[in-house]
Structures are given as C-alpha cells and as structure tokens.
Design a protein around this motif. Structure first.
Motif, PDB file in Angstrom:
ATOM      1  N   ASP A 566      33.806  38.340  41.076  1.00 40.20           N
ATOM      2  CA  ASP A 566      32.964  38.075  39.912  1.00 40.20           C
ATOM      3  C   ASP A 566      33.614  38.683  38.666  1.00 40.20           C
ATOM      4  O   ASP A 566      33.876  39.884  38.613  1.00 40.20           O
ATOM      5  CB  ASP A 566      31.573  38.690  40.130  1.00 40.20           C
ATOM      6  N   GLN A 567      33.870  37.824  37.662  1.00 42.98           N
ATOM      7  CA  GLN A 567      34.594  38.267  36.485  1.00 42.98           C
ATOM      8  C   GLN A 567      33.852  39.361  35.722  1.00 42.98           C
ATOM      9  O   GLN A 567      34.444  40.337  35.259  1.00 42.98           O
ATOM     10  CB  GLN A 567      34.843  37.080  35.536  1.00 42.98           C
ATOM     11  N   GLU A 568      32.535  39.225  35.618  1.00 40.83           N
ATOM     12  CA  GLU A 568      31.761  40.240  34.899  1.00 40.83           C
ATOM     13  C   GLU A 568      31.829  41.591  35.611  1.00 40.83           C
ATOM     14  O   GLU A 568      31.925  42.645  34.981  1.00 40.83           O
ATOM     15  CB  GLU A 568      30.306  39.778  34.771  1.00 40.83           C
ATOM     16  N   LYS A 569      31.818  41.525  36.951  1.00 38.66           N
ATOM     17  CA  LYS A 569      31.912  42.765  37.725  1.00 38.66           C
ATOM     18  C   LYS A 569      33.303  43.386  37.599  1.00 38.66           C
ATOM     19  O   LYS A 569      33.448  44.611  37.522  1.00 38.66           O
ATOM     20  CB  LYS A 569      31.573  42.477  39.186  1.00 38.66           C
ATOM     21  N   LYS A 570      34.332  42.518  37.575  1.00 42.24           N
ATOM     22  CA  LYS A 570      35.699  43.012  37.399  1.00 42.24           C
ATOM     23  C   LYS A 570      35.824  43.752  36.061  1.00 42.24           C
ATOM     24  O   LYS A 570      36.391  44.834  35.963  1.00 42.24           O
ATOM     25  CB  LYS A 570      36.690  41.835  37.436  1.00 42.24           C
ATOM     26  N   GLU A 571      35.237  43.129  35.042  1.00 39.69           N
ATOM     27  CA  GLU A 571      35.316  43.695  33.696  1.00 39.69           C
ATOM     28  C   GLU A 571      34.582  45.031  33.598  1.00 39.69           C
ATOM     29  O   GLU A 571      35.121  46.017  33.077  1.00 39.69           O
ATOM     30  CB  GLU A 571      34.709  42.686  32.710  1.00 39.69           C
ATOM     31  N   SER A 572      33.360  45.068  34.115  1.00 41.50           N
ATOM     32  CA  SER A 572      32.567  46.297  34.016  1.00 41.50           C
ATOM     33  C   SER A 572      33.168  47.418  34.857  1.00 41.50           C
ATOM     34  O   SER A 572      33.125  48.594  34.466  1.00 41.50           O
ATOM     35  CB  SER A 572      31.119  46.018  34.443  1.00 41.50           C
ATOM     36  N   THR A 573      33.741  47.070  36.005  1.00 41.21           N
ATOM     37  CA  THR A 573      34.336  48.089  36.866  1.00 41.21           C
ATOM     38  C   THR A 573      35.612  48.660  36.246  1.00 41.21           C
ATOM     39  O   THR A 573      35.856  49.874  36.302  1.00 41.21           O
ATOM     40  CB  THR A 573      34.650  47.508  38.253  1.00 41.21           C
ATOM     41  N   ALA A 574      36.428  47.785  35.639  1.00 42.32           N
ATOM     42  CA  ALA A 574      37.643  48.257  34.980  1.00 42.32           C
ATOM     43  C   ALA A 574      37.298  49.184  33.817  1.00 42.32           C
ATOM     44  O   ALA A 574      37.921  50.245  33.626  1.00 42.32           O
ATOM     45  CB  ALA A 574      38.471  47.078  34.479  1.00 42.32           C
ATOM     46  N   MET A 575      36.271  48.790  33.019  1.00 46.54           N
ATOM     47  CA  MET A 575      35.855  49.638  31.912  1.00 46.54           C
ATOM     48  C   MET A 575      35.271  50.956  32.431  1.00 46.54           C
ATOM     49  O   MET A 575      35.480  52.021  31.842  1.00 46.54           O
ATOM     50  CB  MET A 575      34.829  48.901  31.048  1.00 46.54           C
ATOM     51  N   GLY A 576      34.567  50.885  33.557  1.00 50.60           N
ATOM     52  CA  GLY A 576      34.028  52.109  34.162  1.00 50.60           C
ATOM     53  C   GLY A 576      35.134  53.044  34.604  1.00 50.60           C
ATOM     54  O   GLY A 576      35.025  54.269  34.448  1.00 50.60           O
ATOM     55  N   ALA A 577      36.221  52.478  35.155  1.00 47.90           N
ATOM     56  CA  ALA A 577      37.359  53.313  35.565  1.00 47.90           C
ATOM     57  C   ALA A 577      37.974  54.007  34.360  1.00 47.90           C
ATOM     58  O   ALA A 577      38.301  55.204  34.409  1.00 47.90           O
ATOM     59  CB  ALA A 577      38.404  52.453  36.270  1.00 47.90           C
ATOM     60  N   PHE A 578      38.099  53.257  33.256  1.00 52.35           N
ATOM     61  CA  PHE A 578      38.667  53.839  32.046  1.00 52.35           C
ATOM     62  C   PHE A 578      37.791  54.966  31.510  1.00 52.35           C
ATOM     63  O   PHE A 578      38.279  56.060  31.183  1.00 52.35           O
ATOM     64  CB  PHE A 578      38.832  52.754  30.979  1.00 52.35           C
ATOM     65  N   LEU A 579      36.497  54.715  31.414  1.00 51.08           N
ATOM     66  CA  LEU A 579      35.589  55.713  30.861  1.00 51.08           C
ATOM     67  C   LEU A 579      35.520  56.958  31.749  1.00 51.08           C
ATOM     68  O   LEU A 579      35.415  58.085  31.263  1.00 51.08           O
ATOM     69  CB  LEU A 579      34.189  55.108  30.679  1.00 51.08           C
ATOM     70  N   ASN A 580      35.573  56.753  33.075  1.00 46.81           N
ATOM     71  CA  ASN A 580      35.542  57.894  33.996  1.00 46.81           C
ATOM     72  C   ASN A 580      36.798  58.738  33.845  1.00 46.81           C
ATOM     73  O   ASN A 580      36.740  59.974  33.832  1.00 46.81           O
ATOM     74  CB  ASN A 580      35.401  57.398  35.437  1.00 46.81           C
TER      75      ASN A 580
END
Length: 634
Positions: A566-580
């Motif tokens: 899921d593209q939206e999930k890919k996007e949110s997870t990648a941003m979550g990795a960056f923020l973490n």
C-alpha cells in the motif's frame, strides 16, 4: 568492569585496635597486671612503620630489586607481630597481633596454613574472654581465607557467624556478615542467593543500607540481562536518597546514576541514556574539590562509611566500612560509558572519540605511578589489582573505539591492532573474557572489508570457545548466516544448516534483542512471500517498540516502507522511520530513511513535500559526510 565490593572492609580494624592499645597502654579492664608484657608498645608502631613503607612503594615497583625490598619490609613487619605473639601479653593484645599478622599473611603471602593455625587459636582466646568485636573480625578474615579454597564451607561458617552476631545483638556485625555473604555469592555468580541475602536489608532502619541493598539488586538484574528490572530497583533506591547521602556518601549516588545509564543503554533508549549520562556528569561535577582537585567526600582508596542508627540502649551511630572505586577509577569508567552513549546519541561522533581519548589519558597517567606523598597506601596485591582494572578498562575503551570507528566507516586496522596489543597486559582471567570480544570485532572488520573467509574463521573460533547458547556465540552464528546468504558466498545450504542449529538456541534465550535480530534475519532470508514478509514486519515493529530500542524500530520501519504494497502505508512508514531516527539523533539512519521518505513522497505525486524533505536531507547529508569522512587521529 570491576564489581563493587559489598563486604565491609576490615583493613582498618587492626589500625583502630592498635590505636586503642597505644592510647591506653594495654591496661586490661580490671586494672594493671604487671605479669603481662608490654612489648607490643614498641612492636606495633614498628610493624606499622614497616608496613607503611612497603605499601607506599607498591605503586612504584619498577624492578625485581624493588619487589624484593617491598617483601623485606613486609617480612620485617610480620616478625614484629610474631615477637608480640611469642610473649605473654593480655588476651586482647594477643588477638590484635594475631589478626594483624594473619591479615598480612593472607594479603601479602597467601600462606593460609600458617595464618589459619594462629587465627584459630586467637579466635578461641577471644571467645573465652568475650572479645566479640575482635572475634568477629578474625572470623571475617577466616571466612575470606576459606572462600579462596572452599566457597561452600565459607558460607557455612558465615551463616554460623551471622547467627552468633544476631544472638549477641551486635547489629554492625550482623550487617557486615550479610554484605560479606552477598559479596561471596556475587563472586560465585550465584545471583539468586545474592538477592535472597540482601532482600531483608530492604526494610533496614538505615536509608543508606536500603539504598545500597537496592543498588546491589540492580547490579544483579543487569548481570542477568534484565535492564527493566534493574531500572525498577534503581527507582526504589532513589527513594532513599537524602541530602545527607548526596553530600557525604556520593559513592551511592554515583553508583546509581552509572547503573541507570547502563540500564537505559541496554534497553536501547538513546534519549533516556543521554539524560542519565547528563546526570552522571552533573553528579561528578558537583563534587566538592580541594586545591589539588581531589574530592573531599571521597577517600583516595575508595572506602566510605554507612551508619546504622543507634540501638534502643545506645547513643552512637554504628559505622560500616565499604570499598568501591577510587576517584580516578570512577572517572575512567564514566569516560567509557560517556563514549558509548555518545556513539549512539550524538550527531557529532567525534564527541565519543574525545571521551574515549580522555579515558585513555587518565589510564596512562595511572600506569605511570603516583609520586604524591599523600597517595593511598596499598598492598602489592591491591596495586596489581588496580593496574589490572585500568588495563582491562583500556581494552574495553579500545573495543568500543573500534566499533565507533566502524560506525564512521573507518575500516583502517590501527584501532584493532591497538586493542590486540593492549590485551597482552590484562590478567589471564580477563583475557578469557576479552578474547571472544576481540575475535568478534575482528570478524566485523574482515566482514566489512570483504575478507569473508577470515571473518568466518573469527566467528567460528568464537563458536568453539563459547557455549552455543552464549550471546556472543549466537551473534557470531547469525553473522555467519548473513555471510553465507550474501551475494559473494551464495551458500544457502550452509546458511540453512547453521540456521537449523541456531534457531532453537535463540528461541530458548532470555535475550529479547537477539531474538528480535533472529526474527529480522529470518524475515529477509528470501523464503517468504510478500504477504508473509509484510505480516512479519508488522509484528517486528511491535516487538521493536516493546524492546524500547529506537534504532531497531527505525530499521524495521525502513524495511517495512520498502516492502509494503500500500503506497500510503509505504509513505507513512518511511516518514516514521525518518522522524524516529531524527528524534534519537541517529544521523546515518536519519539520512538513509530521509532519502527513502523523499522517494516515497515523490512516488505519491507529492512533489512539494518531497522537495521539502530533499532539502532537509541535504543538510543531514553534510552531517553524515562529516561523520564518515572527518576522522580524528587514533
């Protein structure tokens, strides 16, 4: 790292008793008895002088001639005490001489048989004359001597002494024997018995005794790889911290904040470990110093006192004497821990190098010896143990220096060669612990520089030296599996064989971090479908958060962003990795995950947000470039 000594220190017992005999000129409680010799009034000061001369030389022994001079002084001092023992002296004078003499034999010569014969006779004499304090002092020494040969027999004697101390109502000796029991159990790695021994101390009327009991429990929890439980014990210890303990017993406070920092490190909580490290620095910086920089509330030999409240029929606080690290030993350990924390937490990885370098500077200063006339007196054994401590700590600093340089991308061999050279100076019992660590960091070096056969040999040696269920052996096996799976080896059969051996061992392990690493490696082994991988990643993400390990959380989120459909999930997870990664100041993972987040945003058609993320990534790139390419000299 060296362990704190829980048993109270009896080395001052002879000095206290000796002072009593000289001050009161050996008069017995019932008046003078001329039939008794007073030769001890000459021989005790002489023995004292000879021992002090020897102990002042112990840190400056440069040749065999120096060593012979040291032992001649010790032998002369013991002969002074023997002279007293040959005379007809008062019972308590004979007991003091026997205690002092046997302590010297035990600590300086290891002549146990001669010491035991004299000690047993003196113990019987003290018992007949109701000299309980001297009797228990000699029994304390007897237990320590016996523990070197038969730990079970030592514990049996200790229990008998504890019962007698309780019966006679001498609280100070009851606590002394309890702490000695905890120390012996700890040395034998019998951690369950340590907790059983110190648990009654949780309800002691002395806040400081409670404090120390919880610190010991926390140290046991860390040895059992349970940092969460250690944190609980440390929180309970802090409840008994008072203005008095902060000002006059800083050892307890420093011990607590150091253990708290280690606990948060083991939990992978970078933010908390940084906060705890700040508390360590503040605690050390606030110590009151004299003109020479020595802490006024910290004895040079590391001894400190805890006080028991007076009994109902008494009006004096009872002192218990303990021994921990000296000021320089605390500084050295703090620099080591500071460097480890900074490797994880600081954007500027050179900060950790500065801590490690400062730790090595302190160690080199201690190796040169102390010419200060006020330096603490110590036996040749204590001086050797002190040097062993610094040699061992130096190896650990160099070990983590290697890892820190690897994080930078510096794969030059100088750090590893320095570690190997330093390991030649540590005692054999420590070498057996360090050697597998050296092999492991050697394997990492060869693995990263493409010398995979050499890396496999290093990891295989670890597997041969250590039990397969040891943590380092499991980590070595996991590294071997990753090598065999890689493009340069492509040996799926060997990886499968190792995996079948390693899986059951890791499953039964108590180390959740290693279990997590195994689960992560299994997820990307190429045997799973896309849906299975996605489900596993979701489970790994939950596990990483349960571990409170921010770096593992970032890694799993990065992996999830790469495989989610899921593209939206890919996007949110990648941003979550960056923020973490940004939250925990992990510059390399911040850079890597930031680039992935920008790609995912652009794939979703969010060009404006992608451009903004790319701009942030450029700033982080300069930090990463500085981290990887600006290397300080070793």
């Amino acid at each position: 790292m060296a362990n704190p000594q829980f048993g109270t220190d009896q080395s001052g017992q002879m000095q206290d008793q000796y002072a009593y005999t000289t001050e009161y000129q050996a008069l017995p409680p019932n008046g003078p008895m001329p039939a008794y010799s007073t030769i001890h009034l000459v021989m005790f000061p002489a023995a004292q002088e000879y021992f002090e001369k020897a102990h002042r030389k112990s840190t400056k022994l440069k040749s065999m001639e120096d060593v012979l001079t040291y032992y001649k002084l010790i032998a002369t001092g013991t002969r002074c005490l023997q002279t007293v023992l040959r005379e007809r002296v008062q019972p308590y004078v004979e007991c003091i001489a026997a205690l002092w003499y046997c302590e010297a034999l035990f600590t300086e010569t290891k002549e146990f048989d001669a010491a035991e014969e004299v000690l047993n006779k003196a113990i019987a004499l003290a018992s007949r004359n109701n000299l309980y304090d001297l009797k228990f002092s000699m029994l304390h020494l007897s237990i320590r001597m016996l523990a070197t040969k038969n730990s079970k027999a030592a514990q049996r004697l200790l229990k008998s002494c504890l019962r007698e101390a309780d019966t006679t109502g001498i609280a100070s000796w009851s606590y002394t024997f309890q702490f000695l029991s905890a120390s012996l159990h700890f040395s034998a790695n019998d951690y369950t018995s340590v907790i059983t021994t110190v648990k009654p101390l949780y309800s002691c009327s002395s806040n400081e005794i409670r404090y120390l009991a919880f610190l010991i429990s926390a140290l046991v929890a860390l040895r059992q790889n349970n940092p969460s439980q250690a944190g609980d014990y440390l929180s309970r210890a802090a409840q008994f911290e008072t203005d008095y303990s902060r000002q006059y017993i800083p050892q307890l406070v420093v011990m607590r904040v150091i253990l708290e920092t280690i606990s948060t490190l083991l939990l992978g909580d970078v933010v908390q470990s940084e906060a705890k490290l700040k508390a360590v620095h503040e605690c050390l910086d606030t110590q009151v110093q004299d003109q020479s920089g020595r802490w006024t509330a910290w004895n040079d030999d590391g001894t400190f006192f805890l006080f028991l409240p007076p009994a109902s029929d008494g009006n004096e606080y009872l002192p218990l004497k303990f021994k921990w690290w000296s000021q320089s030993e605390v500084y050295t350990t703090s620099y080591l821990i500071s460097g480890i924390v900074s490797v994880h937490s600081s954007w500027d990885k050179k900060k950790s190098s500065r801590y490690f370098s400062e730790g090595l500077r302190v160690i080199d200063t201690e190796f040169k010896g102390n010419d200060n006339p006020d330096a603490p007196l110590m036996t040749i054994t204590q001086a050797a143990e002190r040097l062993d401590f610094y040699a061992t700590t130096k190896c650990y600093i160099l070990f983590y220096t290697c890892l820190e340089r690897f994080v930078r991308g510096d794969w030059s061999p100088e750090g590893l060669l320095a570690l190997v050279e330093a390991a030649k100076s540590v005692p054999f019992k420590t070498v057996t612990t360090l050697y597998p660590l050296i092999l492991y960091v050697t394997g990492l070096f060869f693995q990263a520089t493409g010398k995979l056969r050499s890396a496999l040999e290093a990891y295989e040696l670890i597997r041969k030296i250590l039990p397969h269920n040891s943590e380092l052996s499991m980590m070595a096996s996991l590294s071997m599996i990753l090598i065999y799976r890689g493009d340069m080896m492509r040996n799926a059969e060997q990886a499968s064989i190792l995996g079948s051996q390693l899986g059951p061992v890791i499953t039964s392990s108590a180390n959740n971090a290693i279990k997590f690493a195994w689960a992560l490696a299994s997820t990307v082994d190429g045997s799973q479908t896309g849906i299975d991988m996605q489900n596993n990643v979701a489970g790994l993400l939950t596990a990483a958060r349960d571990l409170a390990n921010s770096q593992l959380t970032t890694i799993v989120m990065y992996l999830g962003a790469s495989i989610f459909s899921d593209q939206e999930k890919k996007e949110s997870t990648a941003m979550g990795a960056f923020l973490n990664a940004k939250k925990t100041r992990d510059v390399l993972w911040c850079w890597v995950s930031g680039n992935l987040a920008a790609d995912m945003l652009r794939s979703s058609g969010k060009d404006l947000m992608a451009d903004k993320q790319s701009s942030v990534n450029k700033q982080i790139c300069s930090l990463a470039d500085n981290l990887l390419n600006s290397l300080p000299p070793f």
